[in-house]
Scaffold this motif. Structure first.
Motif, mmCIF file in Angstrom:
data_model
loop_
_atom_site.group_PDB
_atom_site.id
_atom_site.type_symbol
_atom_site.label_atom_id
_atom_site.label_comp_id
_atom_site.label_asym_id
_atom_site.label_seq_id
_atom_site.Cartn_x
_atom_site.Cartn_y
_atom_site.Cartn_z
ATOM 1 N N PRO A 30 0.829 -1.214 0.000
ATOM 2 C CA PRO A 30 0.000 0.000 0.000
ATOM 3 C C PRO A 30 0.864 1.265 0.000
ATOM 4 O O PRO A 30 1.876 1.327 0.710
ATOM 5 C CB PRO A 30 -0.811 -0.132 1.289
ATOM 6 C CG PRO A 30 -0.875 -1.605 1.527
ATOM 7 C CD PRO A 30 0.447 -2.141 1.066
ATOM 8 N N PRO A 31 0.498 2.257 -0.786
ATOM 9 C CA PRO A 31 1.318 3.477 -0.875
ATOM 10 C C PRO A 31 1.248 4.317 0.389
ATOM 11 O O PRO A 31 0.235 4.371 1.076
ATOM 12 C CB PRO A 31 0.679 4.217 -2.061
ATOM 13 C CG PRO A 31 -0.730 3.736 -2.101
ATOM 14 C CD PRO A 31 -0.673 2.298 -1.683
ATOM 15 N N ARG A 32 2.373 4.966 0.680
ATOM 16 C CA ARG A 32 2.446 5.920 1.773
ATOM 17 C C ARG A 32 2.388 7.335 1.213
ATOM 18 O O ARG A 32 2.453 7.542 0.001
ATOM 19 C CB ARG A 32 3.759 5.728 2.550
ATOM 20 C CG ARG A 32 3.948 4.354 3.157
ATOM 21 C CD ARG A 32 5.355 4.201 3.734
ATOM 22 N NE ARG A 32 5.574 2.880 4.287
ATOM 23 C CZ ARG A 32 6.775 2.405 4.643
ATOM 24 N NH1 ARG A 32 7.849 3.168 4.504
ATOM 25 N NH2 ARG A 32 6.900 1.190 5.139
ATOM 26 N N ASP A 33 2.322 8.297 2.086
ATOM 27 C CA ASP A 33 2.397 9.687 1.662
ATOM 28 C C ASP A 33 3.816 9.966 1.147
ATOM 29 O O ASP A 33 4.803 9.657 1.828
ATOM 30 C CB ASP A 33 2.077 10.612 2.833
ATOM 31 C CG ASP A 33 2.186 12.071 2.463
ATOM 32 O OD1 ASP A 33 1.220 12.614 1.909
ATOM 33 O OD2 ASP A 33 3.269 12.658 2.723
ATOM 34 N N TYR A 34 3.928 10.554 -0.039
ATOM 35 C CA TYR A 34 5.246 10.784 -0.634
ATOM 36 C C TYR A 34 6.112 11.686 0.242
ATOM 37 O O TYR A 34 7.314 11.443 0.412
ATOM 38 C CB TYR A 34 5.095 11.401 -2.029
ATOM 39 C CG TYR A 34 4.794 10.408 -3.119
ATOM 40 C CD1 TYR A 34 5.817 9.737 -3.772
ATOM 41 C CD2 TYR A 34 3.476 10.146 -3.502
ATOM 42 C CE1 TYR A 34 5.547 8.823 -4.792
ATOM 43 C CE2 TYR A 34 3.194 9.233 -4.512
ATOM 44 C CZ TYR A 34 4.241 8.570 -5.150
ATOM 45 O OH TYR A 34 3.971 7.660 -6.147
ATOM 46 N N TYR A 190 11.341 3.295 -7.405
ATOM 47 C CA TYR A 190 10.227 2.338 -7.485
ATOM 48 C C TYR A 190 9.185 2.522 -6.385
ATOM 49 O O TYR A 190 8.181 1.817 -6.361
ATOM 50 C CB TYR A 190 10.783 0.914 -7.454
ATOM 51 C CG TYR A 190 11.692 0.616 -8.629
ATOM 52 C CD1 TYR A 190 11.170 0.386 -9.894
ATOM 53 C CD2 TYR A 190 13.073 0.611 -8.471
ATOM 54 C CE1 TYR A 190 11.996 0.135 -10.973
ATOM 55 C CE2 TYR A 190 13.917 0.365 -9.544
ATOM 56 C CZ TYR A 190 13.369 0.130 -10.796
ATOM 57 O OH TYR A 190 14.202 -0.110 -11.865
ATOM 58 N N PHE A 191 9.436 3.423 -5.446
ATOM 59 C CA PHE A 191 8.529 3.781 -4.364
ATOM 60 C C PHE A 191 7.975 2.543 -3.659
ATOM 61 O O PHE A 191 8.712 1.822 -3.018
ATOM 62 C CB PHE A 191 7.416 4.693 -4.868
ATOM 63 C CG PHE A 191 6.742 5.466 -3.756
ATOM 64 C CD1 PHE A 191 7.504 6.201 -2.858
ATOM 65 C CD2 PHE A 191 5.364 5.459 -3.602
ATOM 66 C CE1 PHE A 191 6.905 6.908 -1.821
ATOM 67 C CE2 PHE A 191 4.754 6.171 -2.570
ATOM 68 C CZ PHE A 191 5.530 6.891 -1.685
ATOM 69 N N ASN A 192 6.668 2.257 -3.788
ATOM 70 C CA ASN A 192 6.072 1.166 -3.019
ATOM 71 C C ASN A 192 6.066 -0.178 -3.733
ATOM 72 O O ASN A 192 5.462 -1.135 -3.266
ATOM 73 C CB ASN A 192 4.631 1.517 -2.620
ATOM 74 C CG ASN A 192 3.732 1.710 -3.825
ATOM 75 O OD1 ASN A 192 4.117 2.359 -4.793
ATOM 76 N ND2 ASN A 192 2.521 1.172 -3.772
#
Length: 297
Positions: A30-34, A190-192
Motif C-alpha cells: 500500500p502506498p504511503r504519503d510521498y 520504485y517507491f512502493n
C-alpha cells in the motif's frame, strides 16, 4: 481535427509507456504519503554520504564506495573535494526532492533529454551495498522516457563520449564519456513496488553509471526532435506553449490550432519538411509557424 490530433498523440504515449514499463511490479505494498516517506529517507541518504568514502576511481571511471571503519580517517563522500557532492532539486508528487549526485566525468558529446535513447553501463545497489543490477557491457540503446524518474532527472546532466572506430573484436568502445553516481530516494525510483527480490518497497537506491552514447528521438512524431521542443534552460517536460497540459515534446499540435505540427513545418510548395532552424515565422510574427495559432497553411 484538433481532437483527432490529441487523440492520436495520447494513443502514441499510451502504447510507448504500456509496452515498456519501468518495472514488472514484483511486489507492491500500500502506498504511503510521498512527503512523509521522503522525510524518513533523506536522513538515511545523508547519513550514508557522511559515513562512506570514495575508495578509488579507475581510469575507466569505475568507482568503489566503502564505509568508513570505526576510528577511520578517510574523508567522507559528503566532505571530500575531488568529486564535489552536488544536488538537483526535483519537484515530483508535490515533494521537493534533493537529489545528490557525483560527477566523475562530464563527457564531451551530446547531452540527452528525458525523452531520448541512451547507451549506458551501470551498477545499482541499495544503501547497504547489496547489488541488484549490473550492466557493464551494454550493446543497445534504452529509452530514458520509460526509465525511473531519477534517471530522467540526472542522466541529462551528463554528456555522451566519443566512439572508438578502431578495428577490434571487442564490443564497441567509447572514450571521454559522462560518468557519475546518483543517490535516489524511492519517490524517484520504485517507491512502493519491488521490481525484484533485492529491492524492497520504499528503498533508496545508488546507481554508478557511464553515459556512452545518445540517440535523439521524436516521441510525438511531429517531425521535431525532443531536444528542440523547448528553449535553453527549460526542461522539455515544462515547455507547453499552448498551455493544454501536454508538453510540446508529447504534443502533436504544439499551438492547439487544429493543424498538426508535422503539417505546419512542411513546405507546401515542395512537400519537404523544414529543418528546425529553417522553420519560418508567420508574416509579421515572431514565433515559428508551428507555435503560432494565428498562422497555418
Amino acid at each position: 481535427m484538433n481532437k483527432a490530433i490529441k487523440a492520436v498523440s495520447l494513443l502514441i504515449l499510451i502504447s510507448v509507456f504500456y509496452a515498456c514499463k519501468k518495472d514488472d511490479g514484483y511486489n507492491i505494498v500500500p502506498p504511503r504519503d510521498y512527503g512523509e516517506q521522503y522525510a524518513a529517507e533523506l536522513p538515511l541518504i545523508e547519513e550514508y554520504l557522511k559515513t562512506h568514502y570514495i575508495e578509488s576511481v579507475s581510469t575507466d571511471f569505475d568507482i568503489s564506495l566503502k564505509e568508513i571503519p570505526e576510528g577511520g580517517t578517510q574523508v567522507s563522500i559528503w566532505d571530500q573535494e575531488e568529486y564535489r557532492l552536488q544536488f538537483k532539486m526535483v519537484k515530483s508528487n508535490d515533494v521537493d526532492y534533493k537529489v545528490y549526485y557525483l560527477v566523475l566525468n562530464e563527457g564531451v558529446g551530446d547531452a540527452p533529454t528525458r525523452g531520448d535513447n541512451v547507451i549506458t553501463a551501470y551498477r545499482g545497489t541499495i544503501l547497504d551495498g547489496t547489488q541488484f543490477d549490473y550492466r557493464p557491457f551494454p550493446d543497445s540503446y534504452s529509452s530514458l522516457a520509460i526509465s525511473i524518474e531519477g534517471w530522467q532527472e540526472i542522466i541529462p546532466l551528463f554528456r555522451a563520449g566519443l566512439h572508438d572506430d578502431s578495428p577490434s573484436p571487442d564490443p564497441a568502445t567509447f572514450t571521454d564519456y559522462g560518468a557519475g553516481v546518483m543517490f535516489l530516494p524511492s519517490g524517484l525510483a520504485y517507491f512502493n513496488s519491488s521490481p525484484n527480490s533485492v529491492i524492497g518497497a520504499y528503498e533508496s537506491l545508488i546507481f554508478t553509471f557511464k553515459l556512452y552514447a545518445v540517440e535523439y528521438t521524436d516521441l510525438d512524431g511531429d517531425g521535431i526532435l525532443n531536444k528542440d521542443e523547448t528553449e535553453p534552460g527549460i526542461d522539455i517536460k515544462d515547455y507547453d506553449t499552448d498551455g493544454d497540459g501536454t508538453p510540446n515534446y508529447l504534443d502533436a499540435d504544439d499551438d492547439n490550432d487544429g493543424h498538426s505540427t508535422k503539417n505546419e513545418i512542411t513546405n507546401q510548395a515542395t512537400g519537404e519538411r523544414y529543418s528546425f532552424d529553417e522553420i519560418p515565422t508567420c508574416e509579421g510574427g515572431t514565433l515559428k509557424r508551428h507555435l503560432d495559432p494565428a498562422c497555418h497553411e
